[in-house]
Enzyme design. Structure first.
Site, short mmCIF file in Angstrom:
data_model
loop_
_atom_site.label_atom_id
_atom_site.label_comp_id
_atom_site.label_asym_id
_atom_site.label_seq_id
_atom_site.Cartn_x
_atom_site.Cartn_y
_atom_site.Cartn_z
N GLU A 195 46.27 32.79 36.26
CA GLU A 195 46.87 33.89 35.49
C GLU A 195 47.39 34.98 36.41
OE1 GLU A 195 44.83 35.53 32.13
OE2 GLU A 195 43.85 33.63 31.64
N SER A 266 38.97 15.33 41.02
CA SER A 266 38.19 14.10 41.06
C SER A 266 39.03 12.95 40.56
CB SER A 266 36.92 14.21 40.18
OG SER A 266 36.14 15.32 40.52
N ASP A 338 41.18 25.30 29.75
CA ASP A 338 41.41 26.73 29.95
C ASP A 338 40.23 27.50 29.38
OD1 ASP A 338 42.33 29.25 30.37
OD2 ASP A 338 44.17 29.06 29.20
N ASP A 341 39.97 33.76 30.40
CA ASP A 341 41.07 34.65 30.04
C ASP A 341 40.83 36.01 30.68
OD1 ASP A 341 42.63 32.95 28.59
OD2 ASP A 341 42.14 33.76 26.62
#
Length: 824
Positions: A195, A266, A338, A341
């Site tokens: 972000e 990975s 995600d 934030d």
């Protein structure tokens, strides 16, 4: 003169003798902490005697009569071999590194105090199942039994590092292990950094719409079920594959601990019995983390009431994190969910102790925290929390650049949960006997978010585990940029149910795979993520999986060790399109002749990032210089943040997708540069860089000379002379976008050092489970005087493995030591 000579000889002899005595004394003190594996002792906290059988590779087979006794043994074994590593990780989670290492660790401690991982771990203990609590307590008792033995028998404080950094060691407790899972979660997420980088880039670009080039989205549908062999046979005829997909975006820091750390990555793939030559399921797993000496991974087998479990553990956590039991195997990859934030919080102009919420201004939650600092006065910091999470200072993560005046930035993250039941999930996973039971166990995972690749004796599956934030469909930035924290639509509305996590069970084609690639195509807010760790390795894995109708353990090993770069095979035809076999003959010794030799080598190269070949170095240096030339004039100093080449960015530019070729023109110069011009100049830049460092004999270059795996000791690795004993350096194949991944550092001085890759590799064959194999990147011991400090490192470098068997008799037959611990 003769008298002077005699005195000089005496003084020199005395100095030599003193030096020898000092060396012997240091060796004696350091060797006191070498573990003795053949012994019998007594300890409190056991129900019945336990046996720890060390096989030839120093893998402990822990044989207890109850589950708690076996976890006691795991704690004891971890503390025998990795005590320094464990207490350092615990200090990291607690924000107490400065007590030992001084002011240089203050930034880490300040951040960790603000996140309060250890405090949240303590809060989470009541939410765990009683059985899990009993396991945590038994494990802690095993660790403490080893520490008591060290103190009682004067065993060199348990590790050589303890002499150099002499500090009191508190007993281990249950919260310490829970905190290490949270620390692992911090290491596996990078959306905060993403972000910040996206916001800074948006502010810097003259045309912000061009951000789709430099930070592209992964296009197309997600990939989890791998292709069916028969349907894709015609593709085998193609000699080269050309990318139409993005590569990993530049990866931000794994954590703030050091600038070269990276988010987790990975590989994991599985085959159903119908795609296996022996008729059993197959699973391969190799989780990628930053390299260190010793490795973060520790191989172990523990005997539970439900049966034996063997695989890779992390010292400090009572669990086999990736491995198998008699009926089920599991591997882990970072899901790139995600789960973070950033929120812009407005401070009340009339009262700096308040911030704006949907209901009006509200006081920050505040608390003072004192950081003890070695050889300095203590520091007191004020911790502030909002409804959205802890407030981060402007100096961290370059937040000050994107934070408006009169505002601060807070972080919301699933790892900041005070009712974290993730330990229940990892304990339940070890006891699961089927794919369905393992998926059910994963429901308790909160953070980190992982893709769980599963194979029992009948079927295969992949399930994303970990809490998914519930975002409003009207979220202003969709979680891609910092958003106004007082707007209701920007705030999280709890968590999504576990059934919303992607799940793939018994695919029709019989194959599953994940390389941190995009798995699903779902609209926001059910999208899982906009940022994915890979879109290149998955293409190579698809190619290898579809090349065989049936697979074997050995074909899975070949895929795990594959070093062909899909990106190189895709990008080179684009950036060299106007350069191949063009231009007039050039005399020897000229830049033009050197360029022609380089192009000739690359034209005949198949994209294999082999350590013994020169082409990987020429290619890597070329695309690195090319990206730098393309972005420098547009991004200025921010260009240095883009330390890794994004093949999709290069493809968009050289295919001129949506006008992306405008990156080739240098805005500050009068001429209009073409992409061919920039590509040629970048190749010349690369060859000058190579010539100055390694000479002009291109054919004699070796990729492995610059792509060395840096298994460095995180504390002693920079100490003169001592670093030659504690650091493990190896010439390696692979690169940023190969299945045998060796992520380069991107640093200015040594940009191609291999700093991040598969510290653990395992391949499990359920047609014959005891033929399964595994290995780690260093050795089992954290003691640099032990022969087990680096004995597995050369096997790992050569792509070799050791047996992964639950057969106790096999372990005894080659045992290097047996420890018996009786109840006191």
């Amino acid at each position: 003169m003769a008298t002077l000579l005699r005195w000089l000889i005496r003084i020199a002899g005395t100095l030599i003798l003193l030096s020898l005595l000092i060396v012997l004394a240091v060796y004696y003190l350091a060797s006191r902490s070498l573990p003795e594996y053949n012994k019998t002792l007594s300890a409190q906290g056991l129900v019945a005697p336990i046996e720890i059988v060390r096989d030839h590779a120093n893998v402990p087979h822990i044989l207890g009569q109850t589950d708690t006794d076996s976890f006691f043994g795991l704690g004891y074994a971890h503390a025998q071999d990795r005590l320094w590593q464990m207490v350092t990780l615990r200090r990291t989670a607690q924000g107490r590194l400065s007590e030992v290492f001084g002011p240089r660790m203050l930034d880490v401690d300040r951040l960790m105090r603000r996140l309060d991982l250890h405090g949240l771990a303590r809060e989470s203990l009541p939410d765990l199942k009683p059985d899990t609590r009993a396991i945590l307590d038994a494990y802690a008792a095993g660790v403490n039994a080893r520490m008591a033995e060290i103190n009682r028998d004067a065993l060199g404080r348990g590790a050589p590092e303890m002499f150099i950094f002499n500090a009191a060691i508190a007993p281990w407790n249950a919260a310490d292990s829970v905190a290490l899972i949270k620390l692992m979660a911090l290491q596996l997420t990078g959306h905060l950094n993403s972000e910040v980088l996206r916001a800074r880039t948006s502010l810097r670009l003259a045309d912000p719409s061009r951000i789709v080039d430099i930070l592209p989205d992964a296009p197309g549908a997600g990939i989890a079920r791998l292709p069916d062999y028969a349907a894709l046979l015609p593709d085998q005829a193609r000699p080269l594959e050309f990318a139409a997909r993005p590569a990993p975006k530049p990866i931000g820091p794994l954590s703030p601990f050091h600038s070269l750390a990276h988010t987790g990555a990975s590989n994991a793939f599985a085959a159903a019995p119908t795609r296996s030559a022996a008729g059993g399921t197959l699973l391969a797993a190799d989780p990628h983390l930053g390299f260190s000496a010793p490795s973060i991974w520790y191989l172990a087998r523990i005997e539970l009431a439900a049966g034996g479990v063997i695989g890779g553990s992390i010292p400090g956590i009572p669990a086999i994190m990736t491995g198998r039991n008699a009926d089920l195997g599991w591997g882990l990859t970072a899901s790139y969910l995600d789960d973070q934030d950033l929120h812009i919080e407005e401070i009340n102009p009339q009262n700096p102790n308040e911030y704006r919420t949907p209901e009006g201004f509200k006081p920050f939650k505040t608390r003072k925290s004192i950081i003890e600092i070695k050889d300095s006065a203590p520091m007191t910091i004020t911790l502030r929390w909002t409804d959205n999470g802890p407030v981060l200072p402007a100096g961290d993560f370059n937040l000050g650049i994107i934070t408006p005046a009169g505002h601060v930035m807070s972080l919301n993250w699933t790892g900041l949960s005070g009712d974290d039941t993730s330990m229940d999930a990892v304990i339940g996973l070890m006891r699961a006997k089927s794919v369905r039971a393992a998926i059910d166990a994963g429901a308790a995972m909160v953070s980190p978010s992982l893709n769980l690749m599963l194979a029992d004796r009948e079927e295969i599956a992949m399930k994303t585990i970990g809490a998914m934030p519930r975002r409003d469909a009207n979220h202003q930035s969709q979680g891609r940029l910092p958003s106004r924290g007082w707007r209701p639509e920007n705030r999280w509305q709890g968590l999504l149910p576990y059934r919303a996590n992607p799940e793939f069970v018994a695919p029709q084609g019989g194959l599953l795979g994940n390389t941190n690639n995009k798995m699903v195509e779902r609209p926001f807010p059910m999208h899982l993520s906009f940022e994915w760790g890979d879109t290149q390795r998955i293409r190579r894995l698809e190619r290898l999986m579809k090349s065989r109708e049936i697979h074997t353990r050995d074909s899975f090993i070949e895929a795990q060790l594959d070093s062909v770069s899909y990106s190189a095979r895709a990008v080179l035809p684009l950036i060299g399109a106007d350069l191949w076999y063009t231009g007039e003959a050039a005399p020897a010794g000229t830049p033009e002749r050197l360029r022609q030799r380089a192009l000739e080598l690359l034209a005949n190269w198949n994209g294999e990032m082999n350590e013994h070949m020169p082409e990987p170095l020429i290619y890597a240096a070329w695309v690195r210089m090319l990206q730098a030339r393309l972005i420098q004039d547009d991004l200025g100093p921010l260009a240095k943040e883009y330390t890794h080449v994004d093949p999709l960015f290069l493809e968009r530019v050289f295919r001129d997708i949506d006008g992306a070729a405008q990156w080739c023109d240098v805005a500050q110069s009068t001429p209009i540069e073409t992409c061919s011009d920039v590509s040629r100049m970048a190749l010349d830049d690369a060859l000058i860089w190579i010539s100055e460092r390694y000479g002009t004999h291109l054919e004699s270059l070796r990729w492995g000379d610059v792509h060395q795996a840096t298994h460095d000791h995180p504390v002693l690795g920079e100490v003169p002379l001592l670093r030659y004993f504690v650091n493990i350096r190896q010439s390696t194949s692979g690169g940023d976008n190969t299945l045998m991944r060796g992520l380069t550092s991107g640093a200015e001085n040594d940009p191609f050092e291999n700093v991040h890759g598969a510290g653990y590799r395992g391949v499990y064959d359920f047609a014959d489970p005891d033929s399964s194999v595994f290995v780690i990147s260093t050795g089992q011991s954290g003691h640099f005087l032990s022969r087990h400090y680096d004995d597995l490192a050369q096997l790992w470098r050569r792509g070799e493995y050791i047996p992964m068997s639950l057969d106790v008799d096999l372990a005894r037959a080659a045992a290097t030591g047996v420890t018996v611990i009786n109840p006191q």
